[in-house]
Write an enzyme that holds these catalytic residues in place. Sequence first.
Site, PDB file in Angstrom:
ATOM      1  N   CYS A   1       0.046   2.263  -4.905  1.00  0.00           N
ATOM      2  CA  CYS A   1      -1.055   3.471  -5.316  1.00  0.00           C
ATOM      3  C   CYS A   1      -0.296   4.809  -5.176  1.00  0.00           C
ATOM      4  O   CYS A   1       0.521   4.727  -4.327  1.00  0.00           O
ATOM      5  CB  CYS A   1      -2.423   3.215  -4.777  1.00  0.00           C
ATOM      6  SG  CYS A   1      -3.286   1.414  -4.866  1.00  0.00           S
TER       7      CYS A   1
ATOM      8  N   HIS B   1       0.883  -1.299  -0.083  1.00  0.00           N
ATOM      9  CA  HIS B   1      -0.057  -0.083   0.112  1.00  0.00           C
ATOM     10  C   HIS B   1       0.944   1.271   0.016  1.00  0.00           C
ATOM     11  O   HIS B   1       1.966   1.359   0.565  1.00  0.00           O
ATOM     12  CB  HIS B   1      -0.891  -0.093   1.181  1.00  0.00           C
ATOM     13  CG  HIS B   1      -1.958  -0.833   1.134  1.00  0.00           C
ATOM     14  ND1 HIS B   1      -2.679  -1.189   0.169  1.00  0.00           N
ATOM     15  CD2 HIS B   1      -2.182  -2.098   2.031  1.00  0.00           C
ATOM     16  CE1 HIS B   1      -3.715  -2.113   0.361  1.00  0.00           C
ATOM     17  NE2 HIS B   1      -3.264  -2.641   1.352  1.00  0.00           N
TER      18      HIS B   1
END
Length: 812
Positions: A437, A388
């Site tokens: 991301c 992440h």
Amino acid sequence: MSDSVDRSTKINLLKEPLVKKLCDVLDKSSSKGWRKLGEIVGNDRRVKVSSDDMEMCSLKVLQLEGSPSRMLLRLMGERGCTMGHLSDYLHTLGNSEALNCLKSSALQIVIQPQSVALISGHNLRLSCHAVGKSPVQYQWFKAKEEISNSFSPDLVISPVHLKDAGFYICRVNCGDTFEFSQWAQVDVLNVNTSSSYGHGFYSLEGRLKVVIQPQPQRLHGGETLQLECGAVGRPIPRYQWHRNGVPILNATKRKLVIPHVMQDHHGRYRCEISSSTERTWTSEVDIVIDDVYAIGADSSELFQSIIPEQPYATDKVALLIGNLSYQNHPKLKAPMVDVYDLTNLLRQLNFKVVSLLDLTESEMRNAVDEFLSLLHKGVYGLLYYAGHGYENYGNSFMVPVDAPNPYRSANCLCVQSILKLMQEKETGLNVFLLDMCRKRNIHDDSAPNIILRVTANIVFGYATCQDAEAFELSSSGFTNGVFVKFLKKRLLDDEKITVVLDRVAEDMGQFDATKGKQALEIRSSLSERRALTDPILPGDSADLAQVHSRQWAKAHKLPESMCLDFDCGAQIKLGFAAEFSNVLVIYTRIVKKPEDMSFCQAHVTDFSQDLDVDPKEMNRETPEETGIYLLSSSLPQHCLYTRLSSLQKLREELVFTVCLQGTFIAMDDDPIHWTKSVNIGKPLIARLDLHQAVRRNSCLQTCLMPHSPSVSPCHSPGPEHHQLHLHHQVHDCNRLSPQHHYLDMYDRLQGAVGGSGESCYDNVSHSCYEAQFNSAVGLSSSPGRLSIPIETTDDINELQTVFINSLQLQQQ
């Protein structure tokens, strides 16, 4: 069964030749084989075999030379099955060929000669013993030639010489019947007797021992590379050469010969030596290939003649981090596979690779600190991160597995701050591959003030473009994320790194499943033709490079395999393998069991609580059962496997217990227990103590921002912190961070390129910032629903018009 083995004999006491013959018969029969036998045994209360047991047996067909029948017979033997029981079962089965295996023949070889490797000058003894209904005679052969005066069960050559190497076999006669033994290979090694490996140093009944080590070499292009190693032991060792940690195809002999070497053959070589019960390694040696031959020139002059021709690295170092088991956020799958595949590829490019899974914030900072300690002038440094993440004001943040919900910059690592420290090392190339991301984090309003130097050696490869998600392909098994799926096909190309990434972007653009949702973005200030395939040549800091190499090797040292002898006469083999720099695999095997012992089993236990090992996933009969999916094909078979992850949390030396339990034929069925304590020190990355508090040179010192760890609200939530936060708060979302002045940005977004892609997944699921996503697709967003980097999973089948039923994507 008057001419057969005693009906009361336990089947786990059967001799190996008989067991092998019986298993061959049962494995190849479809209607009267091991499955039908298992059904028959399962209906007998005396020897109960469950459906789970049968499933375990069936998994053996997936292994090289695996035998379901052998596994079934082993389970039956452990539960008290006798020869009488087995004979009854085979009668019910109706397999006459299997029944005949149990009958004694007029002539039977009970001891087969074993292959052996030994040193010239030692004594060679090969043994073949047979029993028959009349006296037996022996005749030994070397290849097809009879050996004169070799009429005894034991063939002795004293002393043995190099000319005695070869293949031997024994013919046994009993009346009109004869049998040949199995072939035995004899390998004779020529070792300098003045060395420590002189006469009498080693017993062939002992453990595998390396007696000839490969030697480092410096060659010129076009010459022949010859490496030799050797080990003594019984049975004869097997060999597999490796270059930069990767097996070399068809390099399975003691001597490795590569004619007409080129720069591509430059690297670190070592050989894996194994037998049926042991595995060891030779020392690792450097092979340097010089392009230019200068008569009378010393090495420094030679290197100077090479330097203008091609860019080079003084060393290559890579840190690979894969975070997947998040405590407060969705878990991921792909990072483990991605890190594993890239590790193997980068090793082929001569990178020193540190590969780590599931790191907390402090562990990530300390790992980066160790990574930076391996860098010096001219080194190629590569950082890959999968997990992440988010991006604010052009600065990328990597999210540790212990990050709170929601997280801010104080809880994460800023990639640009790491780049700043790398620049201070005067590195030759800085490559960042960020598989995460890049959505904005509205919970983090800080504006990092990171001043980067103007250098022409920086490359960023983002798995997705700005303000977008990165995806991993979701399936029942383990597969790569989209970025690495295409990157690994290009990484070994001998091209400028930006050219390689350009081609990866083009490949990703042809993938219909992510078209319009994920596109590779490249930012680069690279002015020279720097490639990951560039050679390594020592620079001005050669001594420093050696120190750094030893530091890297320190974190990748595996414990040596060992044999444990128990008072009952049993011997247990312990072996070790590394799946990642912080993941250790322990495999155990019983290599010697007393003949009067009817049952014998060993397992490992009592591991440090720092490692948080699940007892249900320890001592499993297949690597996959304990979570070892990527390394399973490289591990020895017929062992019990235990996987120890998060070695970076280990605070003390790793001490555990090996438990042995067994029953004796002449005693009650209650098992007897023996234990031994084993201390293997701090294996692999545990030696670096990454669990400690953040160190002095950590990347936190360069991230002077409101929530940097140096002023983190988690550590010092005082008034000063809040004032600093307000002082630096920036509301212009379009503001660029400083490095935009130094990096030329390529917007090579290939998502619109047409072409056929893969369609092998069931549906599309998309983790996103809901408000932004809904806005992008024309849906109304509920007031108050925040676009935060705490991902949720939504079904977007109604929003997709292509590949609706063929792909499942999860946001990283």
